[in-house]
Design an enzyme around this catalytic site. Structure first.
Site, PDB file in Angstrom:
ATOM      1  N   VAL A  83      -2.886  -2.800  12.920  1.00 35.53           N
ATOM      2  CA  VAL A  83      -2.172  -3.873  13.615  1.00 35.53           C
ATOM      3  C   VAL A  83      -0.804  -3.365  14.079  1.00 35.53           C
ATOM      4  CG1 VAL A  83      -0.956  -6.073  13.224  1.00 35.53           C
ATOM      5  CG2 VAL A  83      -3.299  -5.771  12.391  1.00 35.53           C
ATOM      6  N   GLY A  84      -0.404  -3.726  15.277  1.00 35.63           N
ATOM      7  CA  GLY A  84       0.937  -3.377  15.750  1.00 35.63           C
ATOM      8  C   GLY A  84       0.981  -1.983  16.337  1.00 35.63           C
ATOM      9  N   LYS A 132      -7.177   7.772  -0.574  1.00 32.92           N
ATOM     10  CA  LYS A 132      -8.427   8.126   0.113  1.00 32.92           C
ATOM     11  C   LYS A 132      -9.204   9.147  -0.708  1.00 32.92           C
ATOM     12  CE  LYS A 132      -7.144   6.415   4.504  1.00 32.92           C
ATOM     13  NZ  LYS A 132      -5.672   6.387   4.421  1.00 32.92           N
ATOM     14  N   ASP A 149     -13.682  13.207  -3.712  1.00 30.42           N
ATOM     15  CA  ASP A 149     -13.953  14.443  -4.455  1.00 30.42           C
ATOM     16  C   ASP A 149     -15.180  14.254  -5.340  1.00 30.42           C
ATOM     17  OD1 ASP A 149     -13.447  17.019  -5.720  1.00 30.42           O
ATOM     18  OD2 ASP A 149     -11.367  16.763  -5.051  1.00 30.42           O
ATOM     19  N   LYS A 173       0.860  -1.187   0.000  1.00 29.30           N
ATOM     20  CA  LYS A 173       0.000   0.000   0.000  1.00 29.30           C
ATOM     21  C   LYS A 173       0.893   1.233   0.000  1.00 29.30           C
ATOM     22  CE  LYS A 173      -2.218   1.665   3.706  1.00 29.30           C
ATOM     23  NZ  LYS A 173      -1.931   3.107   3.681  1.00 29.30           N
ATOM     24  N   GLY A 200      -3.685  -3.011  17.383  1.00 23.96           N
ATOM     25  CA  GLY A 200      -4.508  -4.146  16.954  1.00 23.96           C
ATOM     26  C   GLY A 200      -3.693  -5.426  16.801  1.00 23.96           C
ATOM     27  N   SER A 201      -4.386  -6.568  16.862  1.00 24.77           N
ATOM     28  CA  SER A 201      -3.730  -7.868  16.690  1.00 24.77           C
ATOM     29  C   SER A 201      -4.140  -8.489  15.361  1.00 24.77           C
ATOM     30  CB  SER A 201      -4.126  -8.799  17.846  1.00 24.77           C
ATOM     31  OG  SER A 201      -4.340 -10.120  17.392  1.00 24.77           O
ATOM     32  N   ALA A 202      -3.136  -8.956  14.608  1.00 25.78           N
ATOM     33  CA  ALA A 202      -3.410  -9.553  13.298  1.00 25.78           C
ATOM     34  C   ALA A 202      -4.318 -10.776  13.424  1.00 25.78           C
ATOM     35  CB  ALA A 202      -2.089  -9.919  12.609  1.00 25.78           C
TER      36      ALA A 202
HETATM   37  P1  BMP Z   1       0.717   1.583  10.710  1.00 27.91           P
HETATM   38  O1  BMP Z   1       0.747   0.040  10.708  1.00 27.91           O
HETATM   39  O2  BMP Z   1       2.076   2.196  10.673  1.00 27.91           O
HETATM   40  O3  BMP Z   1      -0.168   2.131  11.765  1.00 27.91           O
HETATM   41  O4  BMP Z   1       0.090   2.028   9.290  1.00 27.91           O
HETATM   42  C1  BMP Z   1      -1.252   1.846   8.944  1.00 27.91           C
HETATM   43  C2  BMP Z   1      -1.493   2.333   7.551  1.00 27.91           C
HETATM   44  O5  BMP Z   1      -2.873   2.216   7.233  1.00 27.91           O
HETATM   45  C3  BMP Z   1      -1.134   3.798   7.318  1.00 27.91           C
HETATM   46  O6  BMP Z   1      -0.711   3.922   5.969  1.00 27.91           O
HETATM   47  C4  BMP Z   1      -2.453   4.518   7.497  1.00 27.91           C
HETATM   48  O7  BMP Z   1      -2.495   5.718   6.745  1.00 27.91           O
HETATM   49  C5  BMP Z   1      -3.446   3.491   6.950  1.00 27.91           C
HETATM   50  N1  BMP Z   1      -4.810   3.539   7.524  1.00 27.91           N
HETATM   51  C6  BMP Z   1      -5.024   3.419   8.885  1.00 27.91           C
HETATM   52  O8  BMP Z   1      -4.082   3.278   9.666  1.00 27.91           O
HETATM   53  N2  BMP Z   1      -6.310   3.442   9.358  1.00 27.91           N
HETATM   54  C7  BMP Z   1      -7.392   3.588   8.562  1.00 27.91           C
HETATM   55  O9  BMP Z   1      -8.504   3.593   9.046  1.00 27.91           O
HETATM   56  C8  BMP Z   1      -7.184   3.693   7.179  1.00 27.91           C
HETATM   57  C9  BMP Z   1      -5.883   3.656   6.669  1.00 27.91           C
HETATM   58  O10 BMP Z   1      -5.689   3.727   5.376  1.00 27.91           O
END
Ligand code: BMP
Length: 212
Positions: A169-170, A59, A62, A31, A174-176
């Protein structure tokens, strides 16, 4: 299928390509969002698709015509999917789905965001956005790994046809394993992997947790 999507929010090309290559055995897709694309330009997508399919997280939110133009750019760069908001309404989402159908790519719609503030405005509309994603023919939705019970709720609404991709997650707590059990198809993980001393080991650990 590894059930793991890397959120590659590093901002420079060298680190992006290094980390993507290191974890490529463990991730199904990468992503890419504003941090990396604003840092390096959309051309980074063209490089990353050589390593793994790319989901462009812009995201999109528009009017239909602007959404169309954004989707066309992203899919012409080789992205396999795009993340859009749903609160802009059905016509905006339809516009993204139409372009995706022309390219044979995926649209994922955000239902409720994973951070604490994600409940303030999304909570009352998350179910409606999920239903709209189904009606519009989206490929899936984004739902929070920080609230597995909400993933369960969203799964009931979208059925089995649409996918759930789940961030949080992490680093966000959150937990995977929990969110996969709650009905998510993929987890999206960023900082726990790209900030690790060994991104490959961190990715493998998350995969092992999910038995994938
Ligand atoms: P991280 O594991 O470092 O928290 O990253 C999560 C990723 O998912 C980031 O790119 C964030 O912009 C995206 N994201 C999120 O965390 N929560 C949402 O609800 C939607 C997302 O796109």
């Amino acid at each position: 299928k590894n059930r793991l999507i890397l959120a590659l929010d590093v901002t420079d090309r060298e680190n992006a390509l290094r980390i993507a290559n290191e974890v490529s055995d463990y991730v199904d897709s990468i992503k890419v969002g504003y941090p990396l694309v604003l840092g390096e330009g959309l051309s980074i997508v063209k490089e990353l698709v050589e390593i793994a399919p790319v989901i462009a997280d812009f995201k999109v939110a528009d009017i239909p015509n602007t959404d169309r133009l954004i989707c066309e750019h992203v899919f012409n760069a080789g992205a396999a999917g795009i993340i859009t908001h749903g609160f802009t309404g059905r016509d905006s989402l339809d516009s993204c789905v139409k372009v995706a159908n022309e390219f044979g790519t995926d649209v994922y719609v955000v239902t409720e965001m994973s951070h604490p503030g994600g409940v303030e405005f999304f909570r009352p509309v998350a179910e409606d956005i999920a239903s709209m994603a189904v009606e519009a023919g989206a490929s899936g939705v984004v739902a929070p790994a920080t609230r597995p019970e909400r993933v369960k709720d969203i799964r009931k609404i979208i059925g089995e046809e649409l996918s759930i991709i789940s961030p949080g997650v992490g680093a966000q707590g959150g937990s995977a394993a929990d969110v996969i059990r709650a009905g998510a198809d993929w987890v999206i993980v960023g900082r726990s992997i790209y900030n690790s001393d060994s991104p490959a080991e961190a990715a493998k650990k998350i995969c092992d947790e999910m038995n994938c």
